[in-house]
Write a protein that holds these residues in place. Structure first.
Motif, PDB file in Angstrom:
ATOM      1  N   VAL A   1       0.838  -1.192   0.000  1.00 34.58           N
ATOM      2  CA  VAL A   1       0.000   0.000   0.000  1.00 34.58           C
ATOM      3  C   VAL A   1       0.885   1.259   0.000  1.00 34.58           C
ATOM      4  O   VAL A   1       0.715   2.164  -0.810  1.00 34.58           O
ATOM      5  CB  VAL A   1      -0.924  -0.010   1.232  1.00 34.58           C
ATOM      6  CG1 VAL A   1      -1.515   1.364   1.488  1.00 34.58           C
ATOM      7  CG2 VAL A   1      -2.028  -1.042   1.047  1.00 34.58           C
ATOM      8  N   ALA A   2       1.878   1.263   0.898  1.00 32.84           N
ATOM      9  CA  ALA A   2       2.768   2.417   0.978  1.00 32.84           C
ATOM     10  C   ALA A   2       3.535   2.596  -0.340  1.00 32.84           C
ATOM     11  O   ALA A   2       3.684   3.713  -0.835  1.00 32.84           O
ATOM     12  CB  ALA A   2       3.744   2.251   2.130  1.00 32.84           C
TER      13      ALA A   2
ATOM     14  N   ARG B   1      -9.854   3.166  -1.786  1.00 35.95           N
ATOM     15  CA  ARG B   1      -9.376   4.221  -0.894  1.00 35.95           C
ATOM     16  C   ARG B   1      -7.892   4.469  -1.133  1.00 35.95           C
ATOM     17  O   ARG B   1      -7.424   5.613  -1.198  1.00 35.95           O
ATOM     18  CB  ARG B   1      -9.579   3.823   0.571  1.00 35.95           C
ATOM     19  CG  ARG B   1     -10.997   4.011   1.056  1.00 35.95           C
ATOM     20  CD  ARG B   1     -11.216   3.322   2.383  1.00 35.95           C
ATOM     21  NE  ARG B   1     -12.628   3.166   2.653  1.00 35.95           N
ATOM     22  CZ  ARG B   1     -13.359   4.049   3.334  1.00 35.95           C
ATOM     23  NH1 ARG B   1     -12.791   5.118   3.834  1.00 35.95           N
ATOM     24  NH2 ARG B   1     -14.647   3.868   3.510  1.00 35.95           N
ATOM     25  N   VAL B   2      -7.131   3.378  -1.247  1.00 29.92           N
ATOM     26  CA  VAL B   2      -5.706   3.521  -1.517  1.00 29.92           C
ATOM     27  C   VAL B   2      -5.500   4.168  -2.894  1.00 29.92           C
ATOM     28  O   VAL B   2      -4.620   5.002  -3.074  1.00 29.92           O
ATOM     29  CB  VAL B   2      -4.984   2.153  -1.448  1.00 29.92           C
ATOM     30  CG1 VAL B   2      -3.514   2.301  -1.806  1.00 29.92           C
ATOM     31  CG2 VAL B   2      -5.130   1.555  -0.064  1.00 29.92           C
TER      32      VAL B   2
ATOM     33  N   GLU C   1      -1.760  -0.340  10.338  1.00 28.38           N
ATOM     34  CA  GLU C   1      -2.321  -1.620   9.929  1.00 28.38           C
ATOM     35  C   GLU C   1      -2.196  -1.856   8.419  1.00 28.38           C
ATOM     36  O   GLU C   1      -1.993  -2.989   7.982  1.00 28.38           O
ATOM     37  CB  GLU C   1      -3.789  -1.675  10.345  1.00 28.38           C
ATOM     38  CG  GLU C   1      -4.374  -3.068  10.180  1.00 28.38           C
ATOM     39  CD  GLU C   1      -5.836  -3.133  10.588  1.00 28.38           C
ATOM     40  OE1 GLU C   1      -6.295  -2.186  11.255  1.00 28.38           O
ATOM     41  OE2 GLU C   1      -6.496  -4.122  10.246  1.00 28.38           O
ATOM     42  N   TYR C   2      -2.331  -0.818   7.638  1.00 28.78           N
ATOM     43  CA  TYR C   2      -2.450  -1.022   6.194  1.00 28.78           C
ATOM     44  C   TYR C   2      -1.202  -0.702   5.387  1.00 28.78           C
ATOM     45  O   TYR C   2      -1.045  -1.155   4.271  1.00 28.78           O
ATOM     46  CB  TYR C   2      -3.629  -0.207   5.653  1.00 28.78           C
ATOM     47  CG  TYR C   2      -4.948  -0.753   6.118  1.00 28.78           C
ATOM     48  CD1 TYR C   2      -5.522  -1.842   5.468  1.00 28.78           C
ATOM     49  CD2 TYR C   2      -5.601  -0.218   7.218  1.00 28.78           C
ATOM     50  CE1 TYR C   2      -6.717  -2.377   5.899  1.00 28.78           C
ATOM     51  CE2 TYR C   2      -6.802  -0.746   7.659  1.00 28.78           C
ATOM     52  CZ  TYR C   2      -7.367  -1.827   6.990  1.00 28.78           C
ATOM     53  OH  TYR C   2      -8.542  -2.355   7.418  1.00 28.78           O
TER      54      TYR C   2
ATOM     55  N   PRO D   1      -1.988  -5.195  -1.962  1.00 26.32           N
ATOM     56  CA  PRO D   1      -3.353  -4.904  -2.396  1.00 26.32           C
ATOM     57  C   PRO D   1      -4.294  -6.106  -2.338  1.00 26.32           C
ATOM     58  O   PRO D   1      -5.463  -5.944  -2.053  1.00 26.32           O
ATOM     59  CB  PRO D   1      -3.167  -4.424  -3.839  1.00 26.32           C
ATOM     60  CG  PRO D   1      -1.817  -3.820  -3.853  1.00 26.32           C
ATOM     61  CD  PRO D   1      -0.990  -4.648  -2.905  1.00 26.32           C
ATOM     62  N   ARG D   2      -3.764  -7.304  -2.612  1.00 20.63           N
ATOM     63  CA  ARG D   2      -4.709  -8.411  -2.669  1.00 20.63           C
ATOM     64  C   ARG D   2      -5.305  -8.740  -1.293  1.00 20.63           C
ATOM     65  O   ARG D   2      -6.278  -9.479  -1.205  1.00 20.63           O
ATOM     66  CB  ARG D   2      -4.048  -9.649  -3.262  1.00 20.63           C
ATOM     67  CG  ARG D   2      -2.972 -10.254  -2.393  1.00 20.63           C
ATOM     68  CD  ARG D   2      -2.568 -11.575  -2.985  1.00 20.63           C
ATOM     69  NE  ARG D   2      -1.393 -12.114  -2.340  1.00 20.63           N
ATOM     70  CZ  ARG D   2      -0.754 -13.181  -2.799  1.00 20.63           C
ATOM     71  NH1 ARG D   2      -1.164 -13.761  -3.883  1.00 20.63           N
ATOM     72  NH2 ARG D   2       0.302 -13.627  -2.164  1.00 20.63           N
TER      73      ARG D   2
END
Lengths: 217, 442
Positions: B118-119, B169-170, B153-154, B159-160
């Protein structure tokens, strides 16, 4: 002389031939990977170029390896040159084909997203397409490695380096002392190295494939 | 930065850097056409202005060229002719990759890179802009907070391992990474389930309230367009603008039958969804206190010609309804009437509720009236079916003259002396007068 005795009696030579074989295969793979992946990148976006490239390598593939080696004697003589050339040519097909399949298998929406956020074409290739196609390309390399091992053995026909020499000289003297031993050592040695190479590729795959796209994460 | 004092920014990058990129800039499409090969143009001579800081929805059937139109703004597709100005700067004069780094881009199903965390996904544009690690890490966390995902947390998830809604959202966070003044969204919520879609729409409106970007939003979902758009451009074949206006204008006064059909027969229902209770004239019930005398209240009801009164507590909160029949024959304070428990008020609505919610409350209530409460649950008025009907009619009538004025504004190329303007104004006035007469007649 039993097989272990045979191996013990000429361990140095066998080890040398095994290393030669492995190093030949490894170097040929590097060349095939560079050429195959490079060619794949160049042609994958163009249908006609893709057809031409895979067609040409497929035709090469249908030539029996013994015939290919024989044909290469005329321009390249005996020894390393024809062996390496033949191995590279054969290894090219799986690498090229998997590169094309891998790159074309990348979701076009991702390429568009990448372009859309401002990545240049080359950056999209390096950052998105190649990493995503990598598992498929790696599979191609694995297949190419197995192929190269086998062709490498036949390269002894043109006095190429490696364990093929044991097989060929054994087969030529079949019935004579140690003929069977030589053939067996050559064959088993190549099988063993093929397995080692395969294991190495599994490891490379583990280390170089993102956790996000690995099938068993 | 040596060139800080140069007179005018030449690129969107410079423009974005100048004011922190935060606020939106207008987008102008001037006579833009796109033709693929020799076929009919996909976009045919389109001229429109997307005002700064607004959400403009391009709405139309698939194949009408709305996505093509959007992609020409960030030059994923090059127009065959015409000009596109973003913040007054010609898009064509800028290097396309540079330009795109300052135009947020969100596509259907997010288009996150599956091999990046995500980052990593969010960091792509900042990386290209050469930000240092610490700044990127800070920005990533900030953006995750902004889109409602806990960074701890994210951040490191792939992504999966996210739901469709979280992925999108990301996707939005990635688009906002370099704080671009402009955001292009191509059916971003199209693949999500209805509940997630509504959540994200709500979220987008909240974000927009904070950020005021200029957003071009493509969809074929009429409800989504009405919900999100400050303005909606309804496009026909060749991206011809059939109507360009606010949702209310389009619902109240569809430009032609095709628009009417497209936005749906239930236009009144849609107006209900768009109108807030605080924007309509409320009914006011007769107010009573538990301590008031029954006889006195009866008199007051009679004077006001009403059938019911609302009983409020000391904090002005509505407690229950009392009707004339409840009061008949009774005496003493209202609070001790025997029938008091019967009409307790348990449904109230607030000024932020839509008229649709008000109608729902009305249908569920046992009286034909629902109280509206303000801060701290204080009674401010009441809604009845008549209130709603009146409100919808008013919206309709108000929009009619408004649209004419706007149409004149859009056509400033025509000199005012052409005589067209006074005529239209007169017409609009007549319509208004007519409408007023009608209202009086009722």
């Amino acid at each position: 002389m039993t097989l272990p005795e045979y191996i013990a009696s000429r361990f140095d030579m066998l080890a040398f031939q095994a290393v030669q074989h492995a190093s030949m295969v490894a170097q040929c793979l590097l060349v095939a990977a560079a050429v195959g992946v490079g060619l794949g990148i160049l042609v994958h976006r163009d249908e006609r170029a893709t057809a031409l490239a895979t067609g040409a390598t497929s035709v090469l593939f249908t030539i029996p390896s013994l015939a290919m080696l024989g044909l290469l004697i005329a321009p390249l003589g005996l020894g390393v040159a024809p062996s390496v050339t033949a191995i590279v040519l054969y290894a090219l097909l799986p690498v090229l084909r998997n590169t094309i399949v891998g790159l074309n298998g990348v979701d076009p929406a991702l390429v568009e997203a990448a372009r859309g956020i401002g990545m240049s074409r080359s950056r999209v290739l390096l950052r998105v397409q190649l990493p995503l196609a990598w598992p498929v390309i790696l599979t191609g390399l694995r297949v190419a490695a197995q192929l190269a091992m086998g062709i490498g053995a036949i390269a002894a026909f043109v006095s190429g380096p490696g364990l093929g020499d044991q097989i060929f000289s054994g087969l030529a003297r079949i019935g004579a002392a140690n003929a069977l031993n030589a053939t067996l050592v050559g064959t088993l040695g190549i099988v063993l190295m093929a397995l080692l190479f395969d294991a190495l590729f599994v490891l490379i795959g583990k280390l170089t494939t993102s956790r996000g796209i690995r099938s068993h994460a | 930065m040596p060139e800080t004092t140069t007179a005018h920014p030449q690129t969107l990058a410079a423009l974005a850097a100048e004011d922190g990129g935060t606020a939106g800039v207008p987008i102008e499409l001037i006579g833009v056409s796109k033709r693929f090969g020799s076929a009919d143009p996909v976009v045919d001579d389109l001229t429109m202005t997307v005002p700064a800081g607004e959400i403009v929805v391009l709405l139309g059937p698939s194949g009408c060229g709305k996505t093509t139109t959007m992609r020409m703004i960030n030059r994923l597709i090059e127009p065959t002719s015409g000009r596109i100005l973003i913040g007054g700067l010609d898009a064509r004069a800028q290097q396309p990759d540079q330009l795109r780094r300052h135009i947020g881009y969100v596509i259907q199903q997010a288009g996150l890179f599956p091999h990046m965390t995500v980052a990593g996904n969010i960091a792509q544009v900042p990386l290209m802009l050469g930000w240092d690690r610490r700044r990127i890490a800070r920005r990533v966390d900030e953006l995750l907070e902004l889109v409602g995902l806990d960074p701890a947390e994210y951040r490191d998830r792939y992504p999966r391992r996210l739901s469709g809604g979280q992925q999108q959202r990301v996707g939005v966070a990635r688009a906002l990474a370099a704080d671009p003044p402009v955001l292009l969204m191509d059916e971003p919520f199209g693949a999500l389930d209805p509940i997630t879609r509504e959540n994200l729409q709500e979220e987008l409106l909240r974000l927009q309230g904070e950020l005021s970007k200029t957003i071009v939003f493509v969809t074929h979902d009429v409800d989504e367009a009405l919900r999100l758009g400050d303005r909606i451009a309804i496009l026909g074949a060749g991206s011809r603008i059939v109507q360009f206006g606010t949702p209310e204008e389009i619902l109240a006064e569809p430009a032609d039958p095709s628009v009417e059909q497209f936005v749906g027969g239930g236009s009144s229902m849609k107006l209900l969804k768009l109108t807030r209770v605080r924007d309509v004239a409320l009914d006011d019930a007769v107010r009573a206190r538990p301590g008031d005398d029954v006889a006195d209240l009866r008199r007051r009801l009679h004077e006001a010609a009403r059938d019911w009164a609302v009983v409020l507590d000391e904090e002005e909160r509505p407690l229950r309804w009392v009707g004339r029949e409840d009061l008949a024959g009774g005496s003493g304070p209202v609070g001790v009437l025997p029938s008091a428990a019967g009409s307790r008020i348990d449904t109230v609505i607030s000024g932020g509720s839509t008229l649709q919610e008000a109608v729902e409350a009305l249908l569920n209530a046992d009286r034909e009236v629902v109280p509206v409460v303000g801060r701290h649950g204080r009674y401010v008025g009441a809604v009845t079916l008549a209130t709603v009907r009146q409100a919808i009619q008013e919206v309709r009538q108000r929009r009619q003259p408004a649209r004419h004025v706007r149409a004149d504004g859009a056509g400033t190329a025509v000199p005012a002396a052409s005589g067209g303007v006074p005529d239209t104004a007169a017409l609009a006035g007549a319509a208004e007068a007519g409408a007023a007469d009608e209202a009086d007649a009722r």
